[in-house]
Scaffold this motif. Structure first.
Motif, PDB file in Angstrom:
ATOM      1  N   ILE A  86       8.451  -0.876   4.979  1.00 54.98           N
ATOM      2  CA  ILE A  86       7.099  -0.907   4.399  1.00 54.98           C
ATOM      3  C   ILE A  86       6.683  -2.340   4.037  1.00 54.98           C
ATOM      4  CG2 ILE A  86       5.843  -0.321   2.243  1.00 54.98           C
ATOM      5  CD1 ILE A  86       5.666   1.999   4.073  1.00 54.98           C
ATOM      6  N   VAL A  87       5.487  -2.725   4.434  1.00 59.34           N
ATOM      7  CA  VAL A  87       4.905  -4.003   4.004  1.00 59.34           C
ATOM      8  C   VAL A  87       4.473  -3.785   2.549  1.00 59.34           C
ATOM      9  CG1 VAL A  87       3.035  -5.657   4.391  1.00 59.34           C
ATOM     10  CG2 VAL A  87       4.105  -4.493   6.352  1.00 59.34           C
ATOM     11  N   PRO A  88       4.981  -4.576   1.601  1.00 55.00           N
ATOM     12  CA  PRO A  88       4.728  -4.267   0.183  1.00 55.00           C
ATOM     13  C   PRO A  88       3.334  -4.657  -0.297  1.00 55.00           C
ATOM     14  CG  PRO A  88       6.132  -6.188   0.349  1.00 55.00           C
ATOM     15  CD  PRO A  88       5.872  -5.742   1.766  1.00 55.00           C
ATOM     16  N   GLU A 119      -9.394  -4.890   0.098  1.00 57.54           N
ATOM     17  CA  GLU A 119      -8.650  -5.493  -1.020  1.00 57.54           C
ATOM     18  C   GLU A 119      -7.170  -5.310  -0.734  1.00 57.54           C
ATOM     19  OE1 GLU A 119      -9.729  -3.484  -4.628  1.00 57.54           O
ATOM     20  OE2 GLU A 119     -11.812  -4.129  -4.448  1.00 57.54           O
ATOM     21  N   PHE A 120      -6.387  -6.239  -1.241  1.00 54.26           N
ATOM     22  CA  PHE A 120      -4.929  -6.120  -1.137  1.00 54.26           C
ATOM     23  C   PHE A 120      -4.335  -6.073  -2.534  1.00 54.26           C
ATOM     24  CE2 PHE A 120      -6.378  -8.787   2.456  1.00 54.26           C
ATOM     25  CZ  PHE A 120      -6.015  -7.951   3.501  1.00 54.26           C
ATOM     26  N   CYS A 121      -3.349  -5.191  -2.738  1.00 54.36           N
ATOM     27  CA  CYS A 121      -2.610  -5.154  -3.995  1.00 54.36           C
ATOM     28  C   CYS A 121      -1.135  -5.304  -3.694  1.00 54.36           C
ATOM     29  CB  CYS A 121      -2.830  -3.822  -4.730  1.00 54.36           C
ATOM     30  SG  CYS A 121      -4.528  -3.578  -5.244  1.00 54.36           S
ATOM     31  N   TYR A 122      -0.460  -6.058  -4.533  1.00 47.51           N
ATOM     32  CA  TYR A 122       0.994  -6.230  -4.411  1.00 47.51           C
ATOM     33  C   TYR A 122       1.641  -4.935  -4.876  1.00 47.51           C
ATOM     34  CZ  TYR A 122       5.569  -8.513  -5.251  1.00 47.51           C
ATOM     35  OH  TYR A 122       6.885  -8.877  -5.261  1.00 47.51           O
ATOM     36  N   LYS A 123       2.437  -4.300  -3.988  1.00 47.07           N
ATOM     37  CA  LYS A 123       3.074  -3.028  -4.306  1.00 47.07           C
ATOM     38  C   LYS A 123       4.250  -3.311  -5.237  1.00 47.07           C
ATOM     39  CE  LYS A 123       4.908   0.798  -1.577  1.00 47.07           C
ATOM     40  NZ  LYS A 123       4.537   1.953  -2.371  1.00 47.07           N
ATOM     41  N   ASN A 124       3.959  -3.297  -6.535  1.00 47.29           N
ATOM     42  CA  ASN A 124       4.973  -3.633  -7.532  1.00 47.29           C
ATOM     43  C   ASN A 124       4.616  -2.927  -8.841  1.00 47.29           C
ATOM     44  OD1 ASN A 124       6.285  -5.007  -9.709  1.00 47.29           O
ATOM     45  ND2 ASN A 124       6.734  -6.704  -8.322  1.00 47.29           N
ATOM     46  N   ASP A 125       5.284  -1.782  -9.078  1.00 45.87           N
ATOM     47  CA  ASP A 125       4.963  -0.944 -10.245  1.00 45.87           C
ATOM     48  C   ASP A 125       5.114  -1.699 -11.561  1.00 45.87           C
ATOM     49  OD1 ASP A 125       4.208   1.307  -8.882  1.00 45.87           O
ATOM     50  OD2 ASP A 125       6.211   2.198  -8.871  1.00 45.87           O
ATOM     51  N   ALA A 126       6.147  -2.550 -11.655  1.00 46.78           N
ATOM     52  CA  ALA A 126       6.398  -3.273 -12.908  1.00 46.78           C
ATOM     53  C   ALA A 126       5.202  -4.161 -13.266  1.00 46.78           C
ATOM     54  CB  ALA A 126       7.668  -4.113 -12.784  1.00 46.78           C
ATOM     55  N   LEU A 127       4.509  -4.657 -12.253  1.00 46.50           N
ATOM     56  CA  LEU A 127       3.339  -5.522 -12.489  1.00 46.50           C
ATOM     57  C   LEU A 127       2.029  -4.729 -12.459  1.00 46.50           C
ATOM     58  CD1 LEU A 127       4.297  -8.583 -10.215  1.00 46.50           C
ATOM     59  CD2 LEU A 127       4.551  -8.395 -12.695  1.00 46.50           C
ATOM     60  N   GLY A 128       2.122  -3.420 -12.194  1.00 49.56           N
ATOM     61  CA  GLY A 128       0.911  -2.587 -12.123  1.00 49.56           C
ATOM     62  C   GLY A 128       0.115  -2.823 -10.847  1.00 49.56           C
ATOM     63  N   ASP A 129       0.795  -3.101  -9.732  1.00 42.79           N
ATOM     64  CA  ASP A 129       0.134  -3.293  -8.427  1.00 42.79           C
ATOM     65  C   ASP A 129      -1.068  -4.244  -8.514  1.00 42.79           C
ATOM     66  OD1 ASP A 129       1.964  -1.440  -7.486  1.00 42.79           O
ATOM     67  OD2 ASP A 129       0.538   0.212  -7.348  1.00 42.79           O
ATOM     68  N   LEU A 178      -4.340   2.400   1.980  1.00 40.87           N
ATOM     69  CA  LEU A 178      -3.420   2.528   3.118  1.00 40.87           C
ATOM     70  C   LEU A 178      -2.152   1.730   2.868  1.00 40.87           C
ATOM     71  CD1 LEU A 178      -5.980   1.809   6.014  1.00 40.87           C
ATOM     72  CD2 LEU A 178      -5.121   4.060   5.314  1.00 40.87           C
ATOM     73  N   GLU A 179      -1.068   2.177   3.507  1.00 47.85           N
ATOM     74  CA  GLU A 179       0.156   1.373   3.534  1.00 47.85           C
ATOM     75  C   GLU A 179       0.613   1.290   4.984  1.00 47.85           C
ATOM     76  OE1 GLU A 179       3.132   2.310   0.583  1.00 47.85           O
ATOM     77  OE2 GLU A 179       1.577   2.937  -0.830  1.00 47.85           O
ATOM     78  N   PHE A 180       1.135   0.128   5.330  1.00 43.81           N
ATOM     79  CA  PHE A 180       1.590  -0.105   6.704  1.00 43.81           C
ATOM     80  C   PHE A 180       3.076  -0.421   6.711  1.00 43.81           C
ATOM     81  CE2 PHE A 180      -2.930  -0.900   6.692  1.00 43.81           C
ATOM     82  CZ  PHE A 180      -3.364  -0.336   7.885  1.00 43.81           C
ATOM     83  N   GLY A 181       3.702  -0.182   7.883  1.00 40.92           N
ATOM     84  CA  GLY A 181       5.121  -0.489   8.019  1.00 40.92           C
ATOM     85  C   GLY A 181       5.400  -1.195   9.322  1.00 40.92           C
ATOM     86  N   ARG A 182       6.546  -1.866   9.358  1.00 36.44           N
ATOM     87  CA  ARG A 182       7.002  -2.521  10.597  1.00 36.44           C
ATOM     88  C   ARG A 182       7.930  -1.548  11.319  1.00 36.44           C
ATOM     89  NH1 ARG A 182       7.792  -6.413   6.392  1.00 36.44           N
ATOM     90  NH2 ARG A 182       6.117  -7.970   6.471  1.00 36.44           N
ATOM     91  N   TYR A 183       7.680  -1.408  12.619  1.00 32.49           N
ATOM     92  CA  TYR A 183       8.467  -0.481  13.429  1.00 32.49           C
ATOM     93  C   TYR A 183       8.598  -1.082  14.822  1.00 32.49           C
ATOM     94  CZ  TYR A 183       9.880   3.877  15.678  1.00 32.49           C
ATOM     95  OH  TYR A 183      10.571   4.830  16.378  1.00 32.49           O
ATOM     96  N   ASN A 184       9.807  -1.414  15.223  1.00 31.71           N
ATOM     97  CA  ASN A 184      10.043  -2.025  16.542  1.00 31.71           C
ATOM     98  C   ASN A 184       9.105  -3.210  16.791  1.00 31.71           C
ATOM     99  OD1 ASN A 184      12.060  -0.287  17.201  1.00 31.71           O
ATOM    100  ND2 ASN A 184      10.769   1.104  18.417  1.00 31.71           N
ATOM    101  N   GLY A 185       8.951  -4.076  15.813  1.00 31.19           N
ATOM    102  CA  GLY A 185       8.129  -5.271  15.989  1.00 31.19           C
ATOM    103  C   GLY A 185       6.627  -5.017  15.973  1.00 31.19           C
ATOM    104  N   GLN A 186       6.248  -3.780  15.649  1.00 27.58           N
ATOM    105  CA  GLN A 186       4.824  -3.415  15.647  1.00 27.58           C
ATOM    106  C   GLN A 186       4.433  -2.992  14.227  1.00 27.58           C
ATOM    107  OE1 GLN A 186       4.011   0.236  17.723  1.00 27.58           O
ATOM    108  NE2 GLN A 186       1.867  -0.273  18.093  1.00 27.58           N
ATOM    109  N   ILE A 187       3.150  -3.182  13.893  1.00 24.28           N
ATOM    110  CA  ILE A 187       2.642  -2.680  12.609  1.00 24.28           C
ATOM    111  C   ILE A 187       2.069  -1.283  12.852  1.00 24.28           C
ATOM    112  CG2 ILE A 187       0.786  -2.963  10.899  1.00 24.28           C
ATOM    113  CD1 ILE A 187       2.883  -5.005  10.361  1.00 24.28           C
ATOM    114  N   ILE A 188       2.529  -0.308  12.072  1.00 24.50           N
ATOM    115  CA  ILE A 188       1.973   1.046  12.208  1.00 24.50           C
ATOM    116  C   ILE A 188       1.561   1.587  10.835  1.00 24.50           C
ATOM    117  CG2 ILE A 188       3.378   1.491  14.285  1.00 24.50           C
ATOM    118  CD1 ILE A 188       5.111   3.403  12.699  1.00 24.50           C
TER     119      ILE A 188
END
Ligand code: TMP
Ligand code: ASP
Length: 234
Positions: A86-88, A119-129, A178-188
């Motif tokens: 997962i891209v955080p 908008e982008f939010c840093y996926k970090n619960d301790a900081l409240g995203d 949305l959340e994105f992930g890296r899979y076989n060198g691709q963003i999905i």
């Protein structure tokens, strides 16, 4: 496909390994949280409804050429998904002002935006995203410049597809995450798309058919999710 070991438990879902290294089972819970888990509750049968709604949306987006982690539905509360890294970064797309944008910019709820807004939010619960920008993403090595471009393009394209998808169901897509992930060198596309992660207003009445009913104690929460499911599978 059997659940082997729980490897991640989030607020609304659990991820389990399977006998296939490249595949996970995503299990949908009834738990609901808001305001960085300061408010907690359950929504009866939410997991079942979101599993079905998310599956329909992933199938639709996939048919429109958007790569997603969805493989297939396994049961009431389980879908088989590709194992991604997962891209955080949480990506929020907005078509009208609502929620945190109203507080941030002093806008009235429902104010039209002149263009879809990312908008982008840093996926970090301790900081409240916290809200971050593209420089923070690169500076913290959360994603490369190329990946940010790819993710932004995909998010805006998903917005166009989803606006059409919901409009046909007489629902206006106000915003979503949305959340994105890296899979076989691709963003999905990963995670879920459901009334937990979207604001959905009924066209004409403005009736809220999403998690704002829980966040703001508006009542008829299950009924709203049920109504989205009914329209999505019709
Ligand atoms: P916001 O207005 O609270 O920033 O939310 C924007 C959209 O993102 C809204 O549709 C709800 C969704 N969202 C999530 O799915 N998860 C979250 O943790 C947050 C804060 C928002
Ligand atoms: N699910 C998120 C949380 O509890 C926030 C939200 O969706 O409002 O932090």
């Amino acid at each position: 496909m059997q659940k082997l070991q729980s490897i991640y438990e989030g607020k609304a879902k659990v991820l389990y390994t399977t006998e296939d290294d490249g595949l996970l089972i995503q299990y949908f819970k009834d738990d609901a949280t808001a305001f960085n888990a300061q408010k907690k509750g359950t929504i009866h049968q939410k997991g079942i409804m979101n599993n079905r709604i998310a599956a329909k949306i992933f199938e639709y987006l996939s048919a429109q050429g958007i790569p997603t982690h969805f493989v297939k539905t396994l049961s009431d509360r389980e879908m088989l998904v590709k194992k991604v890294s997962i891209v955080p970064v949480e990506v929020i797309v907005r078509n009208r002002a609502a929620g945190s944008l109203c507080r941030f910019l002093g806008l009235a709820e429902g104010t039209a935006l002149a263009c879809p807004t990312l908008e982008f939010c840093y996926k970090n619960d301790a900081l409240g995203d916290p809200l971050i920008n593209e420089y923070h993403i690169r500076a913290l090595n959360l994603a490369t410049e190329g990946e940010i471009k790819e993710i932004s393009g995909m998010a805006l394209s998903i917005n166009e597809h989803l606006k059409n998808f919901f409009l046909k169901l007489n629902i206006e897509l106000i915003d979503f995450k949305l959340e994105f992930g890296r899979y076989n060198g691709q963003i999905i596309l990963a995670d879920e798309i459901s009334p937990d992660t979207c604001r959905l207003w009924e066209v004409g009445t403005g009736n809220k058919l999403d998690k704002d009913r829980f966040r703001r104690d508006l009542g008829n929460i299950e009924q709203a999710y049920q109504e989205v499911l009914r329209r999505v599978i019709q």
